[in-house]
Design a protein around this motif. Structure first.
Motif, PDB file in Angstrom:
ATOM      1  N   ALA A  45     -20.269 -10.500 -51.728  1.00 60.31           N
ATOM      2  CA  ALA A  45     -19.322 -10.699 -52.834  1.00 60.31           C
ATOM      3  C   ALA A  45     -18.890 -12.161 -52.924  1.00 60.31           C
ATOM      4  CB  ALA A  45     -18.110  -9.795 -52.651  1.00 60.31           C
ATOM      5  N   VAL A  46     -18.616 -12.776 -51.784  1.00 55.42           N
ATOM      6  CA  VAL A  46     -18.194 -14.187 -51.781  1.00 55.42           C
ATOM      7  C   VAL A  46     -19.309 -15.065 -52.329  1.00 55.42           C
ATOM      8  CG1 VAL A  46     -17.640 -16.148 -50.285  1.00 55.42           C
ATOM      9  CG2 VAL A  46     -16.464 -13.964 -49.972  1.00 55.42           C
ATOM     10  N   GLU A  47     -20.525 -14.830 -51.905  1.00 53.61           N
ATOM     11  CA  GLU A  47     -21.656 -15.626 -52.385  1.00 53.61           C
ATOM     12  C   GLU A  47     -21.808 -15.495 -53.902  1.00 53.61           C
ATOM     13  OE1 GLU A  47     -26.494 -15.693 -51.984  1.00 53.61           O
ATOM     14  OE2 GLU A  47     -25.327 -15.049 -50.248  1.00 53.61           O
ATOM     15  N   ARG A  48     -21.735 -14.289 -54.399  1.00 53.16           N
ATOM     16  CA  ARG A  48     -21.912 -14.056 -55.838  1.00 53.16           C
ATOM     17  C   ARG A  48     -20.787 -14.691 -56.656  1.00 53.16           C
ATOM     18  NH1 ARG A  48     -22.675  -7.786 -55.710  1.00 53.16           N
ATOM     19  NH2 ARG A  48     -22.413  -8.004 -57.940  1.00 53.16           N
ATOM     20  N   ILE A  49     -19.555 -14.535 -56.202  1.00 53.19           N
ATOM     21  CA  ILE A  49     -18.420 -15.088 -56.941  1.00 53.19           C
ATOM     22  C   ILE A  49     -18.387 -16.610 -56.837  1.00 53.19           C
ATOM     23  CG2 ILE A  49     -15.883 -15.174 -57.048  1.00 53.19           C
ATOM     24  CD1 ILE A  49     -17.174 -12.635 -58.239  1.00 53.19           C
ATOM     25  N   THR A  50     -18.768 -17.153 -55.687  1.00 54.18           N
ATOM     26  CA  THR A  50     -18.834 -18.615 -55.551  1.00 54.18           C
ATOM     27  C   THR A  50     -19.840 -19.190 -56.534  1.00 54.18           C
ATOM     28  OG1 THR A  50     -18.173 -18.541 -53.225  1.00 54.18           O
ATOM     29  CG2 THR A  50     -19.327 -20.518 -53.965  1.00 54.18           C
TER      30      THR A  50
ATOM     31  N   THR B 128      -9.002 -13.593 -57.766  1.00 52.45           N
ATOM     32  CA  THR B 128     -10.319 -13.445 -57.155  1.00 52.45           C
ATOM     33  C   THR B 128     -10.204 -12.873 -55.746  1.00 52.45           C
ATOM     34  OG1 THR B 128     -11.208 -15.243 -58.480  1.00 52.45           O
ATOM     35  CG2 THR B 128     -12.406 -14.701 -56.464  1.00 52.45           C
ATOM     36  N   ALA B 129      -9.211 -13.327 -54.983  1.00 54.99           N
ATOM     37  CA  ALA B 129      -9.010 -12.785 -53.638  1.00 54.99           C
ATOM     38  C   ALA B 129      -8.721 -11.289 -53.705  1.00 54.99           C
ATOM     39  CB  ALA B 129      -7.887 -13.527 -52.926  1.00 54.99           C
ATOM     40  N   TYR B 130      -7.936 -10.884 -54.674  1.00 58.63           N
ATOM     41  CA  TYR B 130      -7.647  -9.463 -54.871  1.00 58.63           C
ATOM     42  C   TYR B 130      -8.919  -8.696 -55.243  1.00 58.63           C
ATOM     43  CZ  TYR B 130      -5.769  -5.218 -56.968  1.00 58.63           C
ATOM     44  OH  TYR B 130      -5.514  -3.914 -57.300  1.00 58.63           O
ATOM     45  N   LEU B 131      -9.694  -9.254 -56.172  1.00 60.21           N
ATOM     46  CA  LEU B 131     -10.942  -8.611 -56.578  1.00 60.21           C
ATOM     47  C   LEU B 131     -11.916  -8.496 -55.404  1.00 60.21           C
ATOM     48  CD1 LEU B 131     -11.427 -10.295 -60.061  1.00 60.21           C
ATOM     49  CD2 LEU B 131     -10.606  -7.975 -59.583  1.00 60.21           C
ATOM     50  N   LEU B 132     -11.928  -9.508 -54.548  1.00 64.38           N
ATOM     51  CA  LEU B 132     -12.764  -9.454 -53.346  1.00 64.38           C
ATOM     52  C   LEU B 132     -12.347  -8.279 -52.469  1.00 64.38           C
ATOM     53  CD1 LEU B 132     -14.913 -10.675 -51.443  1.00 64.38           C
ATOM     54  CD2 LEU B 132     -13.085 -12.133 -50.527  1.00 64.38           C
ATOM     55  N   GLY B 133     -11.047  -8.071 -52.335  1.00 58.77           N
ATOM     56  CA  GLY B 133     -10.552  -6.932 -51.561  1.00 58.77           C
ATOM     57  C   GLY B 133     -10.968  -5.602 -52.171  1.00 58.77           C
TER      58      GLY B 133
ATOM     59  N   GLU C 291     -12.255 -20.906 -48.745  1.00 57.07           N
ATOM     60  CA  GLU C 291     -13.308 -21.680 -49.408  1.00 57.07           C
ATOM     61  C   GLU C 291     -13.625 -21.076 -50.781  1.00 57.07           C
ATOM     62  OE1 GLU C 291     -15.818 -24.707 -50.212  1.00 57.07           O
ATOM     63  OE2 GLU C 291     -14.493 -24.598 -48.473  1.00 57.07           O
ATOM     64  N   LEU C 292     -13.704 -19.757 -50.837  1.00 50.93           N
ATOM     65  CA  LEU C 292     -13.950 -19.082 -52.111  1.00 50.93           C
ATOM     66  C   LEU C 292     -12.842 -19.404 -53.118  1.00 50.93           C
ATOM     67  CD1 LEU C 292     -15.257 -16.990 -54.028  1.00 50.93           C
ATOM     68  CD2 LEU C 292     -13.875 -15.257 -52.848  1.00 50.93           C
ATOM     69  N   THR C 293     -11.611 -19.255 -52.708  1.00 46.44           N
ATOM     70  CA  THR C 293     -10.515 -19.486 -53.645  1.00 46.44           C
ATOM     71  C   THR C 293     -10.417 -20.955 -54.056  1.00 46.44           C
ATOM     72  OG1 THR C 293      -8.901 -19.578 -51.822  1.00 46.44           O
ATOM     73  CG2 THR C 293      -9.188 -17.460 -52.948  1.00 46.44           C
ATOM     74  N   LYS C 294     -10.836 -21.853 -53.181  1.00 48.63           N
ATOM     75  CA  LYS C 294     -10.885 -23.275 -53.553  1.00 48.63           C
ATOM     76  C   LYS C 294     -11.913 -23.498 -54.652  1.00 48.63           C
ATOM     77  CE  LYS C 294     -13.137 -26.512 -51.346  1.00 48.63           C
ATOM     78  NZ  LYS C 294     -13.635 -27.410 -50.308  1.00 48.63           N
ATOM     79  N   GLU C 295     -13.100 -22.907 -54.481  1.00 53.06           N
ATOM     80  CA  GLU C 295     -14.151 -23.040 -55.501  1.00 53.06           C
ATOM     81  C   GLU C 295     -13.674 -22.492 -56.845  1.00 53.06           C
ATOM     82  OE1 GLU C 295     -17.204 -24.346 -55.609  1.00 53.06           O
ATOM     83  OE2 GLU C 295     -17.424 -24.871 -53.499  1.00 53.06           O
ATOM     84  N   VAL C 296     -13.022 -21.339 -56.821  1.00 52.97           N
ATOM     85  CA  VAL C 296     -12.548 -20.721 -58.055  1.00 52.97           C
ATOM     86  C   VAL C 296     -11.427 -21.545 -58.677  1.00 52.97           C
ATOM     87  CG1 VAL C 296     -11.416 -18.679 -59.023  1.00 52.97           C
ATOM     88  CG2 VAL C 296     -13.290 -18.409 -57.382  1.00 52.97           C
ATOM     89  N   ALA C 297     -10.493 -22.002 -57.873  1.00 55.04           N
ATOM     90  CA  ALA C 297      -9.373 -22.794 -58.394  1.00 55.04           C
ATOM     91  C   ALA C 297      -9.856 -24.070 -59.063  1.00 55.04           C
ATOM     92  CB  ALA C 297      -8.392 -23.128 -57.265  1.00 55.04           C
ATOM     93  N   HIS C 298     -10.850 -24.719 -58.473  1.00 53.60           N
ATOM     94  CA  HIS C 298     -11.359 -25.975 -59.029  1.00 53.60           C
ATOM     95  C   HIS C 298     -12.398 -25.758 -60.127  1.00 53.60           C
ATOM     96  CE1 HIS C 298      -9.312 -28.638 -56.192  1.00 53.60           C
ATOM     97  NE2 HIS C 298      -9.528 -27.686 -55.308  1.00 53.60           N
TER      98      HIS C 298
END
Length: 85
Positions: free
Chosen positions: A63-68, A46-51, A29-36
């Protein structure tokens, strides 16, 4: 088992990660939000940065909430950043 589940299980095994600790749907869901909201190539980055954030002690949900929110407000965030003195 579908390909995504199988990949997740095998990648977790290879990296020594407990698959139960991976919230696949949250990450997707996070990567979908970022991609769009930002750009498609920003999603895997972003997935890497989340890691990295999780590895340094940041709670993944936080982290997911903030980046979303950053992705959803991308246009405003970049405008504010570019106009800061």
């Amino acid at each position: 088992m579908n390909v995504l589940s199988e990949w997740t299980a095998l990648a977790c095994k290879e990296l020594g990660i407990d698959p139960a600790a991976v919230d696949r749907d949250l990450i997707l869901e996070l990567t979908k939000e970022v991609a769009h909201g930002v750009a498609r190539p920003a999603a895997p980055l972003t997935a890497y940065l989340l890691g990295l954030a999780q590895g340094s002690g940041t709670a993944p949900e936080d982290a997911v909430e903030r980046i979303t929110m950053l992705a959803r407000n991308w246009a405003r965030a970049t405008t504010e950043t570019l106009t800061d003195d």
